[in-house]
Each structure stands twice: as C-alpha cells, then as structure tokens.
Design an enzyme around this catalytic site. Sequence first.
Site, short mmCIF file in Angstrom:
data_model
loop_
_atom_site.label_atom_id
_atom_site.label_comp_id
_atom_site.label_asym_id
_atom_site.label_seq_id
_atom_site.Cartn_x
_atom_site.Cartn_y
_atom_site.Cartn_z
N HIS A 121 0.82 -1.22 0.00
CA HIS A 121 0.00 0.00 0.00
C HIS A 121 0.85 1.27 0.00
O HIS A 121 1.89 1.35 0.65
CB HIS A 121 -0.93 0.01 1.22
CG HIS A 121 -0.21 -0.09 2.53
ND1 HIS A 121 0.28 1.01 3.21
CD2 HIS A 121 0.10 -1.16 3.30
CE1 HIS A 121 0.85 0.63 4.33
NE2 HIS A 121 0.77 -0.69 4.41
N ASP A 122 0.40 2.23 -0.78
CA ASP A 122 0.97 3.59 -0.81
C ASP A 122 2.37 3.66 -1.40
O ASP A 122 3.06 4.68 -1.23
CB ASP A 122 0.95 4.22 0.60
CG ASP A 122 -0.42 4.17 1.23
OD1 ASP A 122 -1.35 4.79 0.66
OD2 ASP A 122 -0.60 3.51 2.26
N GLY A 139 5.08 -1.08 2.71
CA GLY A 139 4.25 0.09 2.51
C GLY A 139 5.02 1.39 2.47
O GLY A 139 6.06 1.55 3.11
#
Length: 264
Positions: A121-122, A139
């Site tokens: 994520h991200d 992440g």
Amino acid sequence: MARIHPTALVDPQAELDTDVDIGPYTLVGPHVRIGAGTTVGPHCVIEGHTTIGRDNRIFPFVSLGLPNQDKKYRGEPCQLVIGDRNTIREYSTYHVGTVQGGGVTRLGDDNWMMAYTHLAHDCIVGSHTIFANNAQLAGHVQVGDWAILGGFTVVHQFVRIGAHAMTAMCALLFADVPPFVMAQGQPARARSMNFEGLRRRGFGSERIAAVKAMHKALYREGLPLAQAIERIEAMATRYPQAAADVALMRAFLTTVHPERGIVR
C-alpha cells in the site's frame, strides 16, 4: 467491444477500452478501468478502484487492486493506478493505498516488473524501472525513475530509492538509497555508483565525472551528511552539464529522514 474470453468474469460496470484483451478465467471488478492496447492474461484478478493505462502486458496469475495488508484498513475506496506500457509478470501482487498514506499506490510508465514482485500500500514507483524476480516493497516505499532492483530485494517501509540507483540480488534495505548508488548486502551498504547503467542511458563524460565526485563526497571523505550536501551543491558550477543531476541528488539528500538515514 473488448475481447473477453467466455470464461472470464468481467463486471458490467468495469470500464474497458474496445482494444483490450481479457484472458480465460480472469476476474475484473466493477471499479476497474483499463486503457487501450492492454492485454490481461489468464487467471488474473483485478479488483478495487484500479486504473490501468494503455499498452500494458499483464501475465497470468497477477493480482491487482485487492485490499492491502495494513491492519488499519477498513475498506475505504483507495486506489491502485498503473500507467502505460508496463510489463507485469506472473504472480505479482499490487495493493491499493490507505487513507493514512495518501490513498494511492502508483506505478508509472515503461516499467519491467518480473515474476512475484510486490507493491504494498501507498508505494510510489516511477518510470523505466526494472524489478527482478521477487523484488518486494513494504508500505509507503518510493522508487525513482530508472532504478533497478535485483532479485529478492526486500525494502523496509518508508524507505526511498533514488533515480538511477541499483540493488544487488538479495539486498535488504532499511535506509534510503540515494540516486545513482549501487547497494548490496543484508543490511545493504553502498558499494559504488551505477556507472555502467548511466553510460547506457547516454550520460556523457562530464555527467559521469560529477556522479563520481558526488560518490566521493558522500562515501569516501568521511563527511557528515550535512557537509557532504554542501560539497555536492558546489558541483553544479564545476560540472554545468550535470547541474540537473546535482540538483536531483541534493533534493533527495535534504529530505532524508534523520532516523532512517542513507545506506553507508
């Protein structure tokens, strides 16, 4: 109409260009958008708020846009955005972002992503990168343009890898890798600069000389980071053709988190 294999399950709300191929047994969710010229192989899963650009090649068993693995995630409509002309090989997994991290996981253009690569994520990945087999990003990792990650490279969360940097096979990164640097080891250390890669990308002798001088200031003169940055700033005048390269290095170094630091 898009060319969809009879065994594929494509939600009628998905937005597919007419010049898209969807292979057998592939699943495409309702919030997915896929641009012209993109081919999706068999047995893929593309879900979530996922946008895929033009002329991408997505190979079998790839998983895109599924919920991330952050325990704070509560199903918010976060995104995965993939640019144009990327090659994504088998068993790669790219997750949507989180509200806390800006809400978007992003892959740029013209990237060569080998089998089993992972974008958590991200993560923000630039363009023209190469991820060898099993390169894995935790992440919030950022990877600059033209970076190369060797096979089984593992990157800790929030680490940044600068443009034109390179990691060796099985590198384990807990600190930022500045632009142009070659890193190796567990944990990874700076070994040299990516001179051969720069030559292949058309860097002339003056730009190569500037990169060598920056490497010396960072790693060979025993300077604290603040003094190394001052030394590097002065190189823009000494190497005018490399002014943009010096600016790239300075911008990266001046935003290094003090607790994380750079590979040494």
